[in-house]
Enzyme design. Structure first.
Site, short mmCIF file in Angstrom:
data_model
loop_
_atom_site.label_atom_id
_atom_site.label_comp_id
_atom_site.label_asym_id
_atom_site.label_seq_id
_atom_site.Cartn_x
_atom_site.Cartn_y
_atom_site.Cartn_z
N HIS A 89 0.83 -1.22 0.00
CA HIS A 89 0.00 0.00 0.00
C HIS A 89 0.86 1.26 0.00
O HIS A 89 0.56 2.22 -0.68
CB HIS A 89 -0.91 -0.01 1.22
N PHE A 90 1.94 1.26 0.79
CA PHE A 90 2.78 2.45 0.87
C PHE A 90 3.76 2.56 -0.29
O PHE A 90 4.28 3.62 -0.57
CB PHE A 90 3.60 2.44 2.18
N LYS B 8 13.51 -1.04 -0.38
CA LYS B 8 12.11 -0.74 -0.05
C LYS B 8 11.84 0.70 -0.43
O LYS B 8 12.48 1.62 0.08
CB LYS B 8 11.87 -0.94 1.45
N ASP C 12 6.71 -8.43 15.92
CA ASP C 12 6.00 -9.07 14.81
C ASP C 12 6.76 -10.31 14.34
O ASP C 12 6.97 -10.50 13.14
CB ASP C 12 5.79 -8.09 13.66
N GLU D 193 26.16 -16.50 45.67
CA GLU D 193 25.27 -15.34 45.85
C GLU D 193 24.68 -14.92 44.51
O GLU D 193 23.53 -14.49 44.44
CB GLU D 193 26.02 -14.18 46.48
N ASN E 18 15.17 -18.75 58.36
CA ASN E 18 13.86 -18.48 58.94
C ASN E 18 14.02 -17.91 60.35
O ASN E 18 14.89 -18.34 61.11
CB ASN E 18 13.02 -19.75 58.98
N ASP F 272 5.60 -21.00 66.48
CA ASP F 272 6.88 -20.35 66.79
C ASP F 272 7.02 -18.96 66.17
O ASP F 272 8.07 -18.32 66.33
CB ASP F 272 8.04 -21.23 66.33
N LYS G 47 7.35 -18.11 63.09
CA LYS G 47 8.17 -18.06 61.89
C LYS G 47 7.31 -18.31 60.64
O LYS G 47 6.17 -18.76 60.75
CB LYS G 47 9.29 -19.10 61.96
#
Length: 597
Positions: A152-153, A174, A270, A506, A539, A569, A571
């Site tokens: 279209h464009f 393009k 897309d 860690e 804990n 307790d 916890k």
């Protein structure tokens, strides 16, 4: 060269498509096929669907148009993918009700008005700035060849470079008509596509950008010419599906290039078989990702809200107008599902029906050929097609999944690692203890991905990493796109690591996602083992008030939090531990789950 398509106008004929049972539409709409190495950001009048005489029990059409495809591969002018922008809203309160407004904003009127253009419309048209500041000497740099597609464009042509980097090379051009750019957004779409193509560079599975030019009438985007046809056409040539081993080779390439884009802060929006072209006609030719007309830059903590994409491949969160890179992962899941079985995971006869299926239905893994597909392959697809975007694997993670492990592909750096470490550094000591306990329960499958990411950070001689490691890892992978999306800004939120280092143990605690682990079938076992470690090491006695502050919850949460603390307790109970990891925000009248990242 395969056929590529542009954007579609919202008002089109009724959307009838093939059903799961192989029924064909009674009156399939016509199509406007678009050929080229990349698709012009254009609007089509309609989309087409399966041919009524197709011999395959497949969702895909059997093309008949001539195309320079590999032997045995026929082009597919009738596309299986419906419109990129969606016409039909759901009944309220569906998120799809906003689609028509989005379309008008992007393209102006859904279809041209007949008769002379009103004066006020002319004034609006004239007020648009269509000067892109691109090179004005296209004709001196390129010799246009034959037209290979029309939209279209504008249209797409082959061309030969006369000078510069493309000298002597065949390229795809393009040619985008400025007259068709009737809204500021349509102009910005072209600017952004060129900016993204220019900024992204250096990946073997990404279409190569050469140049952008303009004159008074057109914009010219010059790119690599891909002559091997679309992935869609290759699927068709195989009777509608791939073997598992051949599918792996395809999926690995898709994941690699998408992981690259995501690290740079670019979301494609897309992804579908039509947007992957093979560089040559060779059977083992590399694939190239094309068509960045709907793509966008996205910052690490940003979420997008405009509804774009192709109906069969659109993620649930896109319809809810709040999404990020995980939407691309969903689309990869749809592509993989199709590769393995030849059917769409979500199907309906109308676009609104497709949307409902995407939001509510689960993919079918019971019908043939799924009973003979490996467990690893099914698990892979399920972990991409999780409706909760937080539980999906990233592209980099997916490359370490057991289904792909034998492909010996390098694992790229994952931006998710940075987001999770950032959250970990901001967490309280109690939350960090809970995450450390969880990391000790990880199996080798989960640890493989984390080890790969840790190696990419290139730890110091003492085996630990600091802020500098995270910074240099990003810079080693940086393109201009990373600057545009401001990915490096995330390093500012990790300043704590400037004063201390993080060991691998860690790092595992910091870089795991509870949400992704919850998607695993063995989650209960992992959580149970983690809670045992937490009981031994992390804990402690806590009150409802303290727990509410810890999770940033208001007074309305107290009644629920009571159930998380053991009366014996004081916890956290097992339920409390898993909920604490997950993260819950409770506001007055409703409860919402959100990522702690």
């Amino acid at each position: 060269m395969g056929q590529c398509y542009g954007k579609n106008i919202p008002v089109v004929v009724e959307d009838d498509i093939t059903s799961r049972t192989g029924d064909r539409p009674q009156t399939p709409p016509t199509s406007t096929p678009f050929n080229g190495a990349v698709s012009v950001p254009s609007v089509k009048h309609s989309s087409a669907h399966s041919s009524s005489n197709s011999p395959w029990p497949s969702p895909f059409p059997h093309g008949t148009a001539s195309s320079p495809l590999p032997p045995g591969i026929s082009a597919s002018p009738a596309r299986s993918t419906p419109r990129r922008f969606f016409r039909r809203p759901f009944p309220p309160p569906s998120p799809a009700k906003h689609i028509k407004a989005s379309l008008v904003k992007r393209f102006g009127h859904s279809k041209p008005k007949e008769g002379p253009i009103p004066e006020d419309g002319t004034e609006v048209e004239r007020s648009l700035d269509k000067n892109f500041e691109y090179s004005k000497n296209f004709e001196t740099k390129y010799e246009l060849g034959k037209e290979v597609g029309r939209g279209h464009f504008g249209h797409t042509c082959s061309a030969k470079g006369k000078k510069g980097e493309a000298k002597g090379h065949l390229v795809a051009v393009k040619i985008i008509s400025k007259a068709k750019m009737t809204t500021a957004i349509s102009i910005e779409d072209v600017r952004r596509e060129v900016k993204i193509l220019k900024a992204l560079s250096g990946h073997q599975n990404l279409v190569k950008f050469y140049d952008a030019c303009e004159d008074a009438n057109n914009v010219y985007i010059v790119m690599e010419l891909c002559e091997g046809g679309e992935l869609l056409d290759r699927i068709l040539s195989r009777g509608g599906r791939y073997t598992e081993e051949d599918a792996k080779a395809i999926v690995v390439q898709i994941l690699n290039v998408v992981a690259f884009c995501h690290l740079q802060g670019v979301v494609h929006r897309d992804l579908k078989p039509e947007n992957f072209l093979f560089a040559t006609r060779d059977e083992d030719a590399p694939m190239k990702l094309i068509d960045f007309g709907l793509s966008d830059f996205i910052r690490p903590d940003e979420r997008l809200n405009d509804i774009v994409g192709s109906a069969y491949y659109v993620a649930p969160e896109v319809l809810h107008r709040s999404y990020t890179m995980e939407a691309d992962i969903w689309s990869i899941g749809v592509i993989t599902y199709i590769l393995l079985c030849g059917s769409r995971p979500f199907w309906a006869r109308t676009e609104s029906g497709i949307f409902r299926a995407v939001l509510r239905a689960d993919p079918n893994f019971d019908d043939s050929p799924w009973p003979v597909v490996t467990t690893e392959a099914k698990d892979f697809v399920k972990r991409l097609l999780n409706k909760d975007h937080r539980k999906r694997m990233t592209a980099a993670q997916a490359l370490t999944h057991p289904w792909l492990r034998g492909k010996s592909c390098p694992v790229p750096l994952d931006i998710l690692i940075y987001k999770l470490v950032k959250s970990y550094l901001r967490a309280t000591p109690f939350k960090r203890a809970a995450l450390k306990a969880l990391s000790k329960a990880l199996t080798e499958d989960e640890l493989m991905y984390l080890r790969a990411q840790y190696r990419l950070l290139e730890p110091h001689k003492d085996g630990r990493v600091s802020h500098e490691n995270f910074k240099m890892a990003l810079l080693r992978n940086a393109t201009d796109a990373m600057k545009e999306s401001r990915v490096l800004d995330i390093l500012n939120t990790m300043e704590q690591l400037s004063h201390r280092k993080m060991d691998f143990e860690e790092f595992c605690a910091a870089a795991i996602s509870t949400y992704q682990l919850e998607a695993l079938e063995k989650w209960e076992q992992i959580a149970s083992t983690a809670f045992e470690y937490f009981e031994q090491e992390g804990n402690r006695v806590t009150s409802v008030d303290e727990l509410a502050r810890e999770m940033n919850l208001g007074p309305t949460a107290h009644s629920i939090l009571n159930d998380w603390i053991r009366s014996s307790d004081g916890k956290l109970s097992f339920l409390g531990y898993t909920k604490f990891l997950h993260g819950v925000t409770i506001r007055s009248s409703n409860t919402r789950h959100q990522s702690s990242a």
